[in-house]
Design a protein around this motif. Sequence first.
Motif, PDB file in Angstrom:
ATOM      1  N   PHE A 285      35.303  43.891  39.131  1.00  0.00           N
ATOM      2  CA  PHE A 285      35.489  44.205  40.542  1.00  0.00           C
ATOM      3  C   PHE A 285      34.148  44.378  41.246  1.00  0.00           C
ATOM      4  O   PHE A 285      33.929  43.866  42.354  1.00  0.00           O
ATOM      5  CB  PHE A 285      36.333  45.476  40.678  1.00  0.00           C
ATOM      6  N   LEU A 288      32.279  41.091  42.219  1.00  0.00           N
ATOM      7  CA  LEU A 288      32.858  40.170  43.192  1.00  0.00           C
ATOM      8  C   LEU A 288      32.687  40.690  44.615  1.00  0.00           C
ATOM      9  O   LEU A 288      32.700  41.903  44.837  1.00  0.00           O
ATOM     10  CB  LEU A 288      34.351  39.984  42.920  1.00  0.00           C
ATOM     11  N   ALA A 293      37.592  39.790  45.555  1.00  0.00           N
ATOM     12  CA  ALA A 293      38.224  40.669  44.574  1.00  0.00           C
ATOM     13  C   ALA A 293      39.659  40.982  44.983  1.00  0.00           C
ATOM     14  O   ALA A 293      40.573  40.968  44.143  1.00  0.00           O
ATOM     15  CB  ALA A 293      37.416  41.958  44.431  1.00  0.00           C
TER      16      ALA A 293
END
Length: 461
Positions: A285, A288, A293
């Motif tokens: 996470f 990104l 995400a």
Amino acid sequence: MREEIYDLVVIGAGAGGCAAALTAARLGLRTLLVERDAEIGGTAVRAGVSVWEPSVSGTGLAAEIYARLAAQPGAVGVYSFGRHLCWPGADLPYPGAELRLDPARGYADTLRRHGTAGLAADEARVREQWHGVIFEPTAYARTLRALLREAGCTLRTRATVVGFAAEMGWMHTVTLHHRGETRRIHATAWVDATADVAVCRQLCCAVRVGTEGRAAFDEPDAPDTPSDELNGITLLYRLTRDPLPAPRVPAACWWHAEFPAGSIAEMPGGGWLVNMLPTMDGAEFAALPPRAAYRECRRRVFAHAAWLRQAWPEFRDYGVGWVAPRVGVREGPRIVAAYTLTEHDLLAGLPGQTHPDIIAVADHPIDLHGSVHRSGCQEVAVPYGIPFRCLVPEGWKNLLVACRGAGFTHIAAAAVRLTRTMISLGQAAGTAVALAREMGVVPAEVPGDELQQALTGQGVG
């Protein structure tokens, strides 16, 4: 530019921020609560994390919020465990934990988790002892707004902080952009209740991110070397009988060896709230861009829901009817505070802690999700305390922190991050600011015993 003066400004209207602002306003302080989003309530509303797990931290303001919700039809209920993947008895193992609304249970039943051997080892005791709260996010946000309005707290949503003025450990002013107008806001005291301690980071307070190595605090379950790994994140969704159009997704899980289990909660307003454990690892996470995400997590939501519908007949008539507009993030930056809560505090519990300034108690275990180092979610025998000094950024006098970014290690944060504990921290912060004004000291210097006494008077256990 318009100038405004307050006794306290709270930035961030999540659980801790709302509690801090509400408490201070009730204690007579001229209080401003600032939120960048259109709605208040933080993760419980925007990310849909509307389940309060069993916790001894649910006294004080949290109990009052529940009572206000309980007066609204279809707004809240208390759950008991149904099936669980750790327990035998079903033809197909359940895909996680089933949380069923239980009219026979009341709020007092939700106030204890400690003292069990855990889900896998102690089914009978868990069924009897572990109960929590499930509420509708819109009702929760509406209730918080009503409480703040009744207390006389000024609330500004869709407001952006665009500038700070601070020096020598004192915060003086913020510049706020709200509804096309820029205002200069002055205050005697401040609370950072943003999810990522944005105020503290803007002021260049020292912060920690990721997992500390064992050398930092000698925590038994810390890895040998530090890393940037974070607790996993979840995009919650709701199964309803009126589903959204479903995109094409692969039939198999593409991001993990198999589809993750989840907490599947029966909602007071109908349908099921699904909390994958997790939807995405914390490191993935963090690597990104936010929109990318979220898009990927949304794809995983529809794949997970299709798996539930295919494998469990009870979900055949359901589809994804709602996806939270924001991912539920379990961990972010944490301040370097006057005291850092560690795994040692959790293991010692209240009988072994000697802190004179404990202002909140909790009994949730270390709870990590994803590929990060795990402690096995070992339950605690007794509750542990959180000192007020965890809310004081190192070197600051009139700035407090009331969110998951307070002074916790990665391991401790995984235990204390729950909503009702954050409400307790906010109630303590708002009370500390009011006491500081009354005593003629800065918030960081409020005596622990005075603060404890004031909180006890507000019904905090």
